[in-house]
Design an enzyme around this catalytic site. Structure first.
Site, short mmCIF file in Angstrom:
data_model
loop_
_atom_site.label_atom_id
_atom_site.label_comp_id
_atom_site.label_asym_id
_atom_site.label_seq_id
_atom_site.Cartn_x
_atom_site.Cartn_y
_atom_site.Cartn_z
N CYS A 1 -38.61 -43.09 -2.87
CA CYS A 1 -38.11 -44.24 -2.14
C CYS A 1 -38.68 -44.20 -0.73
O CYS A 1 -38.41 -43.25 0.03
CB CYS A 1 -36.59 -44.17 -2.10
N CYS B 1 -42.81 -50.13 -1.18
CA CYS B 1 -41.44 -49.95 -1.71
C CYS B 1 -41.63 -49.72 -3.20
O CYS B 1 -42.40 -50.44 -3.85
CB CYS B 1 -40.60 -51.19 -1.44
N1 DGL Z 1 -37.17 -48.51 -3.57
C1 DGL Z 1 -36.90 -48.33 -2.19
C2 DGL Z 1 -38.17 -48.09 -1.38
O1 DGL Z 1 -39.14 -47.58 -1.90
C3 DGL Z 1 -36.02 -49.27 -1.45
C4 DGL Z 1 -35.30 -50.37 -2.06
C5 DGL Z 1 -33.99 -50.63 -1.37
O2 DGL Z 1 -33.95 -51.39 -0.39
O3 DGL Z 1 -33.02 -50.02 -1.79
O4 DGL Z 1 -38.20 -48.36 -0.21
#
Ligand code: DGL
Length: 264
Positions: A73, A183
């Site tokens: 993430c 993301c």
């Molecule tokens: N999947 C997450 C990232 O790579 C974030 C998504 C969210 O806002 O929860 O930043």
């Protein structure tokens, strides 16, 4: 130690795009995937919250027996990677937007970065751009609501299409020839993003690079699992509703996996 699982976490199921690359490269390893859907989205949460949550998750994963950790993430990395590294003694791979590889790929000198508001506002992101692309035009495009809409409405849903229209257009207008998917939810809509950009624009996603980095760290720590290739087990857990996660995994991955409830 070698036979313990590798822990992977994200706010939700964006990290499955990373997990796919990890399992492809390391098919003999066991993985424990944690989707913190109780707190999805991370992208609009305060940094102080994400730091405390990230450390709590990492410490609980160590107690659960993880031999390595992948922060799948970008938002959690931006807010909490340093605090997590200070708190737990594990090999850690932390994802961040692929600005560095984008620099060697751009010919127009314009790089677009799609990411959450929190990632783009972080000091870590400012440093990343300052260190690698000070001579280039880097366009940070925050995408509030996109990760959540991909997960709750589905990648092909009308709300996602509306958000993509708004977020991708400025990058096309600015002449970006490389667009970083900053993301882990966004690879689920890579085709839809590409369709809104001129032909030939490169989309960059860091899943494969993360898998190679994890492989190096496991080898350096003599931690590679010894099971037969393809035999690695996967456990999926969520802090939210297992039923909802089962349905989302099925929609994204086309597989009905068992999901357990787990609170770090
Ligand atoms: N999947 C997450 C990232 O790579 C974030 C998504 C969210 O806002 O929860 O930043």
């Amino acid at each position: 130690m070698k036979s313990r699982p590798i822990a992977v976490f994200d706010s939700g199921l964006g990290g499955l795009t990373v997990l796919r690359a990890l399992r492809g490269r390391l098919p003999q390893e066991d993985f424990f995937y944690f989707a913190d859907t109780r707190f999805l989205p991370y992208g609009d949460k305060p940094e102080i919250f994400l730091k405390a949550r990230g450390v709590a998750i990492a410490e609980a994963l160590v107690k659960r027996g993880a031999k390595a950790l992948v922060i799948a993430c970008n938002t959690a990395t931006a807010a909490a990677a340093e605090a997590i590294r200070a708190a737990v003694d594990l090999p850690i791979v932390a994802l961040e937007p692929g600005v560095k590889p984008a620099v060697s790929l751009t010919r127009s000198g314009v790089i677009g970065v799609l990411a959450t508001t929190r990632t783009l506002a972080s000091e870590r992101f400012q440093r990343l751009v300052g260190n690698h692309a000070p001579h280039l035009q880097v366009i940070p495009q925050a995408c509030p609501g996109l990760a959540e809409a991909i997960e709750t409405e589905g990648p092909d849903s009308p709300p996602v299409a509306v958000l993509l229209d708004a977020f991708v257009a400025p990058l096309a207008a600015a002449g970006a020839d490389v667009v970083v998917l900053g993301c882990t939810h966004y690879p689920w809509v890579a085709e839809a993003i590409a369709a809104r950009l001129p032909a030939g624009v490169t989309l960059l996603d860091t899943g494969e690079a993360v898998a190679r980095q994890l492989e190096r760290l496991l080898a350096a720590g003599n931690l590679q699992g010894g099971g037969a290739a393809g035999q690695g087990k996967l456990v999926v857990a969520t802090s939210g509703s297992p039923q909802q996660v089962i349905a989302t995994v099925d929609r994204l991955w086309g597989q009905k996996l068992p999901v357990e409830h787990w609170e770090p």
